[in-house]
Enzyme design. Structure first.
Site, short mmCIF file in Angstrom:
data_model
loop_
_atom_site.label_atom_id
_atom_site.label_comp_id
_atom_site.label_asym_id
_atom_site.label_seq_id
_atom_site.Cartn_x
_atom_site.Cartn_y
_atom_site.Cartn_z
N HIS A 175 22.51 -22.31 4.86
CA HIS A 175 22.30 -21.20 5.79
C HIS A 175 23.25 -20.06 5.47
O HIS A 175 24.46 -20.16 5.71
CB HIS A 175 22.47 -21.68 7.24
CG HIS A 175 22.07 -20.66 8.25
ND1 HIS A 175 22.80 -20.40 9.38
CD2 HIS A 175 21.01 -19.82 8.29
CE1 HIS A 175 22.20 -19.44 10.08
NE2 HIS A 175 21.12 -19.08 9.44
N ASN A 223 25.10 -20.02 15.04
CA ASN A 223 24.10 -19.60 16.03
C ASN A 223 24.18 -20.42 17.31
O ASN A 223 23.86 -19.93 18.39
CB ASN A 223 22.69 -19.68 15.45
CG ASN A 223 22.42 -18.49 14.52
OD1 ASN A 223 23.13 -17.49 14.58
ND2 ASN A 223 21.44 -18.62 13.66
N GLU A 263 26.65 -22.13 5.75
CA GLU A 263 26.63 -23.43 6.44
C GLU A 263 25.81 -24.39 5.58
O GLU A 263 24.65 -24.10 5.27
CB GLU A 263 26.00 -23.28 7.83
CG GLU A 263 26.88 -22.50 8.79
CD GLU A 263 26.22 -22.21 10.14
OE1 GLU A 263 26.94 -22.15 11.15
OE2 GLU A 263 24.99 -22.03 10.19
N SER A 269 17.02 -20.41 10.07
CA SER A 269 18.04 -20.16 11.09
C SER A 269 17.89 -21.09 12.27
O SER A 269 18.85 -21.34 12.99
CB SER A 269 17.91 -18.74 11.62
OG SER A 269 18.23 -17.82 10.65
N1 LIG Z 1 17.46 -12.12 8.51
C1 LIG Z 1 18.54 -12.84 8.85
O1 LIG Z 1 19.52 -12.32 9.39
C2 LIG Z 1 18.58 -14.31 8.51
C3 LIG Z 1 19.84 -14.96 8.43
C4 LIG Z 1 19.88 -16.31 8.06
C5 LIG Z 1 18.70 -16.99 7.82
N2 LIG Z 1 17.49 -16.34 7.92
C6 LIG Z 1 16.29 -17.12 7.60
O2 LIG Z 1 15.89 -16.79 6.28
C7 LIG Z 1 14.47 -16.86 6.17
C8 LIG Z 1 13.94 -15.53 5.66
O3 LIG Z 1 14.36 -14.51 6.51
P1 LIG Z 1 14.31 -12.96 6.05
O4 LIG Z 1 15.02 -12.21 7.10
O5 LIG Z 1 14.72 -12.82 4.62
O6 LIG Z 1 12.74 -12.67 6.16
P2 LIG Z 1 11.90 -11.50 5.48
O7 LIG Z 1 10.71 -11.30 6.33
O8 LIG Z 1 12.77 -10.34 5.15
O9 LIG Z 1 11.43 -12.16 4.08
C9 LIG Z 1 10.57 -13.25 3.98
C10 LIG Z 1 9.85 -13.13 2.64
O10 LIG Z 1 9.13 -14.35 2.42
C11 LIG Z 1 7.89 -14.03 1.81
N3 LIG Z 1 6.99 -15.16 2.02
C12 LIG Z 1 6.39 -15.55 3.16
N4 LIG Z 1 5.67 -16.66 2.93
C13 LIG Z 1 5.83 -16.98 1.62
C14 LIG Z 1 5.34 -18.02 0.78
N5 LIG Z 1 4.55 -18.97 1.25
N6 LIG Z 1 5.73 -18.02 -0.52
C15 LIG Z 1 6.54 -17.07 -1.01
N7 LIG Z 1 7.04 -16.07 -0.26
C16 LIG Z 1 6.67 -16.02 1.04
C17 LIG Z 1 7.47 -12.73 2.52
O11 LIG Z 1 6.51 -12.04 1.74
C18 LIG Z 1 8.80 -12.01 2.63
O12 LIG Z 1 9.04 -11.18 1.51
C19 LIG Z 1 13.95 -17.26 7.57
O13 LIG Z 1 13.79 -18.64 7.58
C20 LIG Z 1 15.09 -16.84 8.49
O14 LIG Z 1 15.15 -17.62 9.66
C21 LIG Z 1 17.41 -15.01 8.24
#
Ligand SMILES: NC(=O)c1ccc[n+]([C@@H]2O[C@H](COP(=O)([O-])OP(=O)(O)OC[C@H]3O[C@@H](n4cnc5c(N)ncnc54)[C@H](O)[C@@H]3O)[C@@H](O)[C@H]2O)c1
Length: 319
Positions: free
Chosen positions: A175, A225, A187, A154
């Site tokens: 994204h 964003n 995106e 993000s």
């Molecule tokens: N939550 C949102 O609204 C949103 C929206 C768009 C983008 N994002 C982006 O998406 C990404 C994930 O966000 P999320 O909300 O799903 O997070 P989350 O915490 O729900 O999930 C992340 C997952 O990644 C796993 N993980 C961490 N390190 C790892 C590794 N080295 N190998 C394999 N798995 C690993 C964790 O165990 C976890 O299950 C981030 O970069 C975030 O910025 C989030």
């Protein structure tokens, strides 16, 4: 949900000979059919669901089996809700639909062993530059030459994440928005090194998922964003200055601007920790930009562990 059967990750299965496989600029990207999604959290599981539903072969990777079982259960639960609406009078067809989608998904805790036959590695792990770089750097050594890498970050520059690999031309951003099965937008982000072929493949993949892609350069916050976070921060400042209550500001933006949620409701939904994390990163990079300034009120709520809906309290209480 199956365990993924690893293929030899060192066998290049692209259409070129070995020499041209090693030469990045020579690689043309075919349609993306096989996707490896790293991170089975909120976003990764949502993307896996959508990709599997649209007929892609998906391997979902996370750090341990427990998380992956939870992700799989979450996907199945979400599909059941879809089926309840779409197949209300045809329970057998609904069950068949779920079984078919779930058959497209396998799980693994070992990313390096599963990327050998993948067209796209899509990362949705923790928002930490070093960890993302470490992951992509390691996978760059074992993934086939034609494989495109993409991050769902993000707030981090795609260019910085890609710098840990030797496939700068086959690296971009995808994204997605939360909840992924509901939100239509993707995106598609190209860095100055992303090839046109790669960018086109990412656009085509987004469309194949049934999403509407928009193109964007690798700029802080991309499009949504970049506009949304300063807007939400200014709402907090407006409230901090005593110029309006949070309730009135929310009502004003819903009824006056037609937004489905007010800025404080949205902040609580997104997570105050996430909003602070994004803003802090921007302030560090561009401290003189008036659009990118921290807020005491936000910092205080985050320090108190009030992250919004997910913790039961943010600007509003949810218990
Ligand atoms: N939550 C949102 O609204 C949103 C929206 C768009 C983008 N994002 C982006 O998406 C990404 C994930 O966000 P999320 O909300 O799903 O997070 P989350 O915490 O729900 O999930 C992340 C997952 O990644 C796993 N993980 C961490 N390190 C790892 C590794 N080295 N190998 C394999 N798995 C690993 C964790 O165990 C976890 O299950 C981030 O970069 C975030 O910025 C989030």
């Amino acid at each position: 949900m199956r365990q993924h059967q690893p293929v030899n990750p060192f066998v290049c299965d692209c259409i070129h000979d070995t020499a041209s496989c090693l030469s990045s600029s020579a690689v043309r990207n075919a349609a993306i059919k096989h996707v490896t999604i790293i991170g089975g959290g909120q976003m990764g599981a949502g993307i896996a669901q959508v990709a599997a539903t649209t007929g892609h072969s998906v391997v979902l990777v996370d750090t341990n089996e427990e998380i992956l079982k939870k992700s799989a259960k979450g996907i199945e639960g979400s599909l059941k809700r879809v089926v309840k609406k779409k197949f209300a009078d045809k329970p057998d067809a609904g069950a068949e639909f779920i079984a078919k989608v779930m058959a497209n998904v396998s799980i693994s805790t070992d990313a390096a062993s599963v990327v050998g036959s993948t067209d796209l590695v899509l990362e949705a792990i923790v928002e930490d530059l070093k960890i993302k770089q470490g992951l992509f750097g390691a996978l760059d050594k074992v993934a086939p030459a034609h494989t495109i890498f993409a991050s769902n970050t993000s707030s981090l520059p795609i260019t910085d994440i890609a710098s840990s690999t030797s496939r700068l031309d086959r690296f971009g951003g995808l994204h997605f928005f939360n909840p992924v099965p509901m939100m239509k937008l993707v995106e598609v982000i190209g860095t100055s090194a992303t090839s046109q072929d790669t960018f086109d493949s990412l656009l085509a993949f987004s469309k194949a998922l049934g999403k509407t892609p928009v193109s964007c350069k690798d700029t802080p916050g991309f499009i949504v964003n970049r506009l949304l976070v300063p807007y939400m921060m200014e709402a907090i400042r407006l409230h901090e200055r005593g110029h309006g209550s949070k309730e009135d500001i929310d009502i004003a933006m819903k009824l006056g601007a037609g937004y489905p949620m007010g800025p404080f409701e949205l902040l609580d939904y997104v997570g105050l920790d996430t909003a602070k994390f994004i803003m802090d990163g921007w302030v560090e990079k561009d401290p003189d930009n008036p659009l990118m300034q921290p807020s005491e009120m936000l910092n205080k709520l985050v320090a108190e562990g009030k992250f919004g809906k997910k913790t039961g309290e943010g600007f509003y209480k949810y218990k």
